[in-house]
Design an enzyme around this catalytic site. Structure first.
Site, short mmCIF file in Angstrom:
data_model
loop_
_atom_site.label_atom_id
_atom_site.label_comp_id
_atom_site.label_asym_id
_atom_site.label_seq_id
_atom_site.Cartn_x
_atom_site.Cartn_y
_atom_site.Cartn_z
N HIS A 128 -9.16 47.78 -6.07
CA HIS A 128 -9.55 47.47 -4.69
C HIS A 128 -11.03 47.78 -4.47
O HIS A 128 -11.66 48.54 -5.22
CB HIS A 128 -8.69 48.22 -3.68
CG HIS A 128 -8.87 49.71 -3.68
ND1 HIS A 128 -9.89 50.35 -3.01
CD2 HIS A 128 -8.14 50.70 -4.27
CE1 HIS A 128 -9.78 51.65 -3.17
NE2 HIS A 128 -8.73 51.89 -3.94
N CYS A 148 -6.80 54.83 -8.51
CA CYS A 148 -7.06 53.40 -8.46
C CYS A 148 -8.32 53.02 -9.23
O CYS A 148 -9.10 53.87 -9.64
CB CYS A 148 -7.21 52.96 -7.00
SG CYS A 148 -5.65 52.99 -6.07
#
Length: 429
Positions: free
Chosen positions: A333, A351
């Site tokens: 992301h 992430c």
């Protein structure tokens, strides 16, 4: 006197006619019983003693006059000395049912589930090298529509375009007992153009997936089918309906992330098209190393980790260009707050952080099912934490099949081959 003479003439004529008839019959009988001195049998002998067909056929299932036959039934048979075998199935109105022989040549499957409560007649014809056909027939009646039915569903729908790492995912509304999974799997077929080797793998009693031995070839077409209608699935449950799905594989886009360099390399159809600085999980919350695929794409979302991490570590943050990789909450992301660390230091909660610009580019170019390989982190990816089908070796994956694995036959060197014919947890940031 004339009357007597006339009577004698009539009697004499009758006698002469009778004598001629007896003589003709005797001559005919003599001719029929004589072979003229040759060794060949007479015509009537050949007709009455014609040889039986060399081949033979027997239908083993369904047996003749069988009742309550599952609507999924196939025609199972044996043949002897047959060079050609054909199967025909007709309903009570004489209409032929479409179907085809199985690859082993020992059974025949209808193209779809049979009608409930209908009578059918199967005919198997075997022809030997003498050219004489031998037939076997079986008339049977299917069961009434069952009240307990299992729904079969596919994660993908017709016409979807997916990445080269996309597994085919089929789910059942009820657990399939282990001793019925081989029967279910026999009714599951995958056809790809070009042909590619692959196998089904039971993830759980309610889910089965399929992947090829290597990533799907770019721009392939794939069709998969589950002939579940009327199929027994244990404890009086039957498949509700057949399922067929046609999809397309897009270009090959593979992302590789190296923890050592803090870089993502994006290859499209084998060529490097982009190199992207990244920030992975810090030591306390490392990213997973392994082969994952994009599960879902969210243009905008909110990561809320207060329940998972508690009030001290938890956060609630708006996120752009999120692409899920694991059920545990690992995503690719955009992270504008870490752009200064991307390419240098790992600061995320697991992430793959990229810049806003790179996040937008990735989001525009990736598809569900595109693979990402992360290397060199402190934690290994757990199988089952996402679509981790590619995180297993081929040998491991094969073990999840309910049927023995049979490698494809080697192509005949003398033949011309046809290449066209093989719940979410809280995210982290």
């Amino acid at each position: 006197m004339r009357a007597v003479q006339d009577q004698l003439k009539r009697h004499g004529g009758r006698r002469r006619g009778l004598a001629a008839a007896v003589l003709a019959a005797a001559l005919a009988l003599t001719t029929a019983c004589t072979d003229g001195g040759g060794d060949k049998p007479s015509g009537w002998q050949a007709g009455s003693q014609s040889a039986a067909p060399k081949a033979a056929a027997t239908i083993t299932e369904p047996q003749a006059d069988a009742k309550d036959v599952p609507a999924s039934t196939g025609i199972t048979f044996t043949t002897k000395d047959a060079q050609e075998t054909s199967v025909e199935l007709k309903d009570s109105a004489g209409e032929a049912v479409e179907g085809e022989l199985a690859a082993d040549g020992k059974s025949w499957l209808p193209a779809g589930a049979l009608e409930y409560g209908e009578t059918y007649t199967a005919t198997v014809t075997a022809t030997g090298d003498d050219g004489r056909p031998a037939t076997a027939t079986s008339t049977f009646t299917t069961m009434k529509k069952p009240s307990k039915q299992v729904r079969v569903s596919s994660f993908l729908g017709d016409g979807q375009v997916v990445g080269v790492g996309m597994p085919l995912i089929v789910k059942f509304s009820r657990a399939v007992p282990e001793d019925h999974r081989d029967d279910v799997q026999r009714r599951m077929t995958v056809t790809s153009t070009p042909a590619q080797e692959g196998i089904w793998h039971w993830v759980s009693p309610t889910e089965i997936r399929y992947r090829p031995k290597e990533f799907w070839k770019a721009n392939s077409t794939v069709s998969y089918r589950v002939q579940a209608g009327g199929l027994p699935m244990g404890d009086g449950w039957y498949g509700r309906a057949d399922l067929t799905v046609d999809i397309k594989i897009g270009p090959s886009l593979i992302m590789t992330v190296e923890n050592k360099t803090k870089r993502m390399t994006v290859r499209k159809d084998g060529a490097v098209v982009k190199t992207i600085p990244v920030s992975l999980g810090k030591k306390s919350t490392p990213s997973s190393s392994g082969t994952m695929v994009v599960i879902e794409k969210l243009r905008k979302t909110v990561f809320d980790t207060f329940e998972e991490l508690g009030p001290e570590e938890g956060y609630r943050t708006k996120i752009d260009y999120a692409q899920r990789l694991t059920w545990g909450g690992e995503f690719i992301h955009a992270a504008p707050w870490s752009e200064g660390q991307q390419g240098r230091v790992n600061v995320s909660h697991g992430c793959v952080n990229v810049s806003m610009a790179n996040g937008a580019w990735l989001f525009a170019n990736t598809r569900i099912g595109d693979p990402i390989v992360v290397k060199g982190t402190e934690r290994k990816l757990q199988n089952g934490n996402g679509w981790t089908d590619w995180n297993m070796s081929w040998e491991q994956y094969v073990k999840g099949s309910a049927l023995p694995y049979e490698p494809p036959a080697a192509p005949d060197a003398d033949a011309t081959a046809d290449p066209d014919v093989a719940p979410s947890t809280s995210p982290t940031a």
